[in-house]
Scaffold this active site. Structure first.
Site, PDB file in Angstrom:
ATOM      1  N   ARG A 122       0.847  -1.201   0.000  1.00 27.89           N
ATOM      2  CA  ARG A 122       0.000   0.000   0.000  1.00 27.89           C
ATOM      3  C   ARG A 122       0.873   1.237   0.000  1.00 27.89           C
ATOM      4  O   ARG A 122       0.932   1.971   0.973  1.00 27.89           O
ATOM      5  CB  ARG A 122      -0.923  -0.058   1.191  1.00 27.89           C
ATOM      6  N   GLN A 127      -0.377   2.113  -5.767  1.00 30.95           N
ATOM      7  CA  GLN A 127      -1.823   2.348  -5.628  1.00 30.95           C
ATOM      8  C   GLN A 127      -2.613   1.928  -6.867  1.00 30.95           C
ATOM      9  O   GLN A 127      -3.685   1.330  -6.770  1.00 30.95           O
ATOM     10  CB  GLN A 127      -2.063   3.826  -5.382  1.00 30.95           C
ATOM     11  N   ASP A 130      -3.469  -1.710  -6.905  1.00 25.57           N
ATOM     12  CA  ASP A 130      -4.046  -2.233  -5.663  1.00 25.57           C
ATOM     13  C   ASP A 130      -5.468  -2.773  -5.888  1.00 25.57           C
ATOM     14  O   ASP A 130      -6.456  -2.044  -5.816  1.00 25.57           O
ATOM     15  CB  ASP A 130      -4.035  -1.096  -4.620  1.00 25.57           C
ATOM     16  N   SER A 133      -8.111  -2.617  -2.987  1.00 22.21           N
ATOM     17  CA  SER A 133      -8.818  -1.339  -2.869  1.00 22.21           C
ATOM     18  C   SER A 133      -9.832  -1.155  -3.985  1.00 22.21           C
ATOM     19  O   SER A 133     -10.956  -0.718  -3.740  1.00 22.21           O
ATOM     20  CB  SER A 133      -7.826  -0.169  -2.910  1.00 22.21           C
ATOM     21  N   TYR A 228      -3.265  -0.948   7.870  1.00 24.28           N
ATOM     22  CA  TYR A 228      -4.287  -1.895   8.311  1.00 24.28           C
ATOM     23  C   TYR A 228      -4.452  -1.817   9.823  1.00 24.28           C
ATOM     24  O   TYR A 228      -3.496  -1.545  10.553  1.00 24.28           O
ATOM     25  CB  TYR A 228      -3.884  -3.330   7.944  1.00 24.28           C
TER      26      TYR A 228
END
Ligand code: NAD
Length: 376
Positions: A122, A127, A130, A133, A228
């Protein structure tokens, strides 16, 4: 270098790993893409569209897989399919690596380099790759649409000559990527939205998408360096449940999205709390596939507990399969693009790169991932 994209085989899976737009972008870079015939059927994309984008269409799945240098897919493969792959090839998909010990061992034994899409780090640079997400974002949206459909009330406030309807009350537990999208979606539908997350920094994010951040004092909570949540102590979970019981009892819709990466999801809404809710209200347990946040929720089922509908349907992003495929496909495209060597026309599996170090789980007949070492 031959890239193969097989059809998804998991029952009911409508998402596909790559859409023609990204195939076109990759073939333009010199990537040789072969797809299994019918790849896009579930999202109404024909083989002809993939061919127009530069892919070759194979009707023999085994042949497609057996000479591929890189395999791109969405779901984890069946263990027995690995023996058909070429030694030393690269396999990219979700792998559920913390729970799939046997699969991990099969990848290692078959000398396949496996990338787990769950483990894309992350970081700002990663990004765009990802997938957790991109899919969570859509899942968050779907939770609200599902709940709104099942609730026998409208969500917005309505002032009409026939009377005034008060807005539905929605309570969202867990305000990560999915939770924030759920808050924003419920808000757009006119509901009164409250939300809670154990990460203190989430309060500001909840407010920024129009929700009211609920404060429950559960002592000190921590996040990992990847953002997280860390696991709560049993005492903290109990404090949290007490703080939430009243809010749940007033809510028309409760949506739980609380996960702890790589671990079983915490039980947050207990049977007592469900009992305290008004008949006709709806709970969506988005964490159901990871063990469940709600006592009594069942994977792929909707259960009625004293008039409260507990929705445990799995694969929520699959309910908006066109957009979920589009986003997952973009994540894969971005991964390949990041490591594509234009001159050599190969995927450069750079073991020194922090993204590869983060997501590569097996390589050269070894389990190479720091997060998984010792868990095999
Ligand atoms: P997740 O799916 O692991 O968990 C969902 C949410 O549940 C998290 O916000 C977590 O804090 C919360 N949660 C866990 N236990 C809980 C409990 N007992 N009660 C209430 N809430 C609980 O998390 P996620 O959505 O994937 O993301 C978590 C964080 O990572 C977010 O802050 C997100 O913005 C951040 N993130 C950063 C990047 C990046 O920098 N590239 C990418 C994605 C996400």
């Amino acid at each position: 270098m031959k890239f193969a994209i097989p059809r998804e085989t998991h029952p009911g899976e409508k998402r596909v790993a790559m859409i023609p737009g990204d195939v076109k972008k990759l073939t333009a870079k010199g990537v040789e893409i072969h797809i299994e015939a019918g790849l896009g059927e579930t999202i109404k994309v024909t083989d002809a569209l993939y061919e127009e984008a530069g892919a070759k269409v194979a009707s023999d799945r085994n042949a497609l897989l057996s000479d591929a240098d890189v395999v791109l897919r969405l779901r984890k493969p069946a263990v027995d399919e690995l023996s058909e792959l070429k030694k030393g090839c690269l396999h990219v998909s979700y792998l559920d690596p913390f729970n799939e010990k046997e699969l991990l061992e099969a990848f290692r034994a078959a000398d396949i380099s496996a990338i787990s899409m769950e483990l894309i780090p992350r970081t700002t640079r990663a990004q765009k790759m990802d997938a957790l997400s991109s899919q969570a974002n859509l899942a968050g949206y779907v939770t609200v649409v599902l709940a709104a459909d099942r609730l026998d009330k409208a969500l917005p406030m309505m002032m009409t000559p026939a009377g005034t309807l008060s807005p539905a009350r929605v309570f969202i537990i867990g305000a990560g990527v999915a939770g924030l999208q759920a808050i924003a979606t419920a808000k757009r539908l006119g509901a009164r939205v409250e939300a809670f997350d154990v990460r203190p920094e989430a309060a500001e994010q909840i407010e920024s998408v129009g929700g009211k951040a609920v404060k429950i004092d559960i002592g000190v909570t921590e996040s990992t360096k990847d953002g997280y949540a860390k696991q709560l102590t049993p005492e903290q979970l109990e404090m949290q449940r007490k703080g939430m019981a009243k809010i749940c009892s007033n809510a028309d819709i409760v949506i739980t999205t609380a996960q702890v990466f790589g671990r079983k999801a915490p039980v947050i809404v207990t049977a007592d709390m469900v009992e305290g809710m008004t008949p006709g209200s709806v709970i969506v347990d988005m964490a159901v596939e990871g063990g469940g946040n709600v006592e009594g929720s069942k994977v792929d089922e909707e259960v009625d507990v004293g008039g409260v509908n507990i929705i445990g349907l799995g694969n929520l992003p699959g309910r908006v399969a066109v957009h979920a495929s589009q986003m997952y496909s973009a994540n894969l495209y971005n991964l390949v693009d990041e490591f594509w060597d234009e001159e050599a026309k190969t995927f450069n599996l750079n073991l020194e790169d922090e993204i590869i170090q983060g997501c590569l789980v097996t390589h050269g007949g070894e389990v190479v991932n720091e997060k998984l070492k010792g868990t095999e």
